[in-house]
Design a protein around this motif. Structure first.
Motif, PDB file in Angstrom:
ATOM      1  N   LEU A 110      16.921 169.919  85.170  1.00 54.85           N
ATOM      2  CA  LEU A 110      18.104 169.259  85.715  1.00 54.85           C
ATOM      3  C   LEU A 110      17.975 167.746  85.634  1.00 54.85           C
ATOM      4  O   LEU A 110      18.945 167.038  85.329  1.00 54.85           O
ATOM      5  CB  LEU A 110      18.319 169.699  87.173  1.00 54.85           C
ATOM      6  N   VAL A 111      16.775 167.226  85.895  1.00 59.15           N
ATOM      7  CA  VAL A 111      16.541 165.783  85.779  1.00 59.15           C
ATOM      8  C   VAL A 111      16.808 165.323  84.350  1.00 59.15           C
ATOM      9  O   VAL A 111      17.499 164.312  84.119  1.00 59.15           O
ATOM     10  CB  VAL A 111      15.103 165.427  86.193  1.00 59.15           C
ATOM     11  N   ILE A 112      16.271 166.042  83.388  1.00 53.30           N
ATOM     12  CA  ILE A 112      16.458 165.683  81.980  1.00 53.30           C
ATOM     13  C   ILE A 112      17.948 165.690  81.616  1.00 53.30           C
ATOM     14  O   ILE A 112      18.443 164.782  80.931  1.00 53.30           O
ATOM     15  CB  ILE A 112      15.682 166.659  81.072  1.00 53.30           C
ATOM     16  N   GLU A 113      18.685 166.681  82.071  1.00 57.98           N
ATOM     17  CA  GLU A 113      20.114 166.752  81.769  1.00 57.98           C
ATOM     18  C   GLU A 113      20.873 165.587  82.400  1.00 57.98           C
ATOM     19  O   GLU A 113      21.797 165.037  81.796  1.00 57.98           O
ATOM     20  CB  GLU A 113      20.690 168.088  82.251  1.00 57.98           C
ATOM     21  N   MET A 114      20.504 165.194  83.625  1.00 57.06           N
ATOM     22  CA  MET A 114      21.173 164.055  84.268  1.00 57.06           C
ATOM     23  C   MET A 114      20.909 162.772  83.493  1.00 57.06           C
ATOM     24  O   MET A 114      21.812 161.936  83.326  1.00 57.06           O
ATOM     25  CB  MET A 114      20.704 163.920  85.726  1.00 57.06           C
TER      26      MET A 114
END
Length: 287
Positions: free
Chosen positions: A228-232
């Motif tokens: 999720l961090v990478i996608e944000m």
């Protein structure tokens, strides 16, 4: 000593109380307590020290737990193999995978699946703390997680520790030196930190290090899943994150920096209960 009393004893040892063991075994507490009393009389020694919080194994209890776990494991393995041969059906294997190591354990799982063609896997993705509980309650057969802080009830197969890196979005990455970073280099940066919802883990250890070495600690968000961090970051969020290198991948939206580190924070492992050790992870099966 019969197999039923062995199972009762091992479940009490794994759960830490008769009441919890009774729920797992789906029997009433009084008869379970009576079976334990009979076993202690047969052994001629107390097997647990009773405290207000939990039941702790005595020296005799620890020895008996190790030996009965081995016996039950062999019985379970033989029984399951006989059933498989008789029915010629695949066996359901319930596996939990931690959010923290989704990319890393994807490869490990596929290798296990290749080596065990009789498996019918059922996968659950969640936090390490919750997956530990599901293994303890026998809802899961195994879990691929961060090495537990308390490993007494588990057979643990540890993997090589995974390197800690800083993932920094492009706008901020251009201000950093092209070298291995220290935590101090991230002073003032908006930090997104990995954080499990229950229990202590890498978040607390990293945060302590940051407060020791960084003048301006600026944690703007806590997230349980590296993906999720990478996608944000890919969707335009500006910030930096500390995470295992196995979960990063590549993108034009951020850069990855090595971090000077003390100790080994990210320690992936596969766990089962001791009584299920060889049923799912034979000692001679390399990964």
């Amino acid at each position: 000593m019969d197999l039923k009393r062995m199972r009762y004893f091992c479940t009490i040892a794994e759960q830490g109380s008769i009441s919890k063991a009774a729920k797992v075994l789906n029997i009433a507490q009084p008869p379970l307590g009576q079976r334990l009393h009979e076993l202690e009389e047969e052994i001629g020694s107390p097997l647990f020290i009773r405290t207000s919080k939990q039941m702790v194994l005595t020296e005799a209890g620890r020895f008996l737990y190790r030996k009965t776990s081995e016996i039950l494991n062999q019985v379970n393995s033989v029984t399951k193999q006989a059933i498989d041969i008789a029915s010629q059906k695949k066996r359901t294997v319930r596996i939990g995978v931690s959010y923290l190591y989704l990319r890393y354990f994807n490869t490990v799982f596929l290798e296990l699946y290749r080596k065990n063609p009789d498996w019918d896997p059922n996968l659950l993705v969640s936090e390490s703390t919750y997956l530990e509980e599901l293994v303890m309650n026998k809802t899961l057969d195994m879990a691929m997680i961060q090495t537990p802080a308390d490993v007494r009830s588990f057979y643990v197969r540890e993997f090589e520790p995974i390197k800690l890196v800083a993932v920094v979005t492009s706008e901020l990455a251009d201000t950093l030196p092209d070298r291995t970073l220290t935590f101090a280099d991230l002073s003032g940066f908006p930090l997104v930190m990995l954080h499990r919802m229950g229990g202590e883990g890498t978040y607390e250890m990293l945060l302590n290090r940051l407060y020791e070495e960084v003048k301006d600690v600026n944690v703007i968000m806590k997230v349980s899943e590296p993906r999720l961090v990478i996608e944000m970051f890919r969707d335009g969020m500006v910030g930096a994150a500390l995470m295992p290198v196995s979960e990063v991948g590549e993108s034009r939206h951020f850069r990855t920096f090595e971090i000077e580190q003390k100790g080994k924070l990210f320690r992936p492992a596969i766990i089962t209960l001791h009584t299920e050790k060889d049923s799912f992870l034979p000692a001679d099966q390399t990964l």
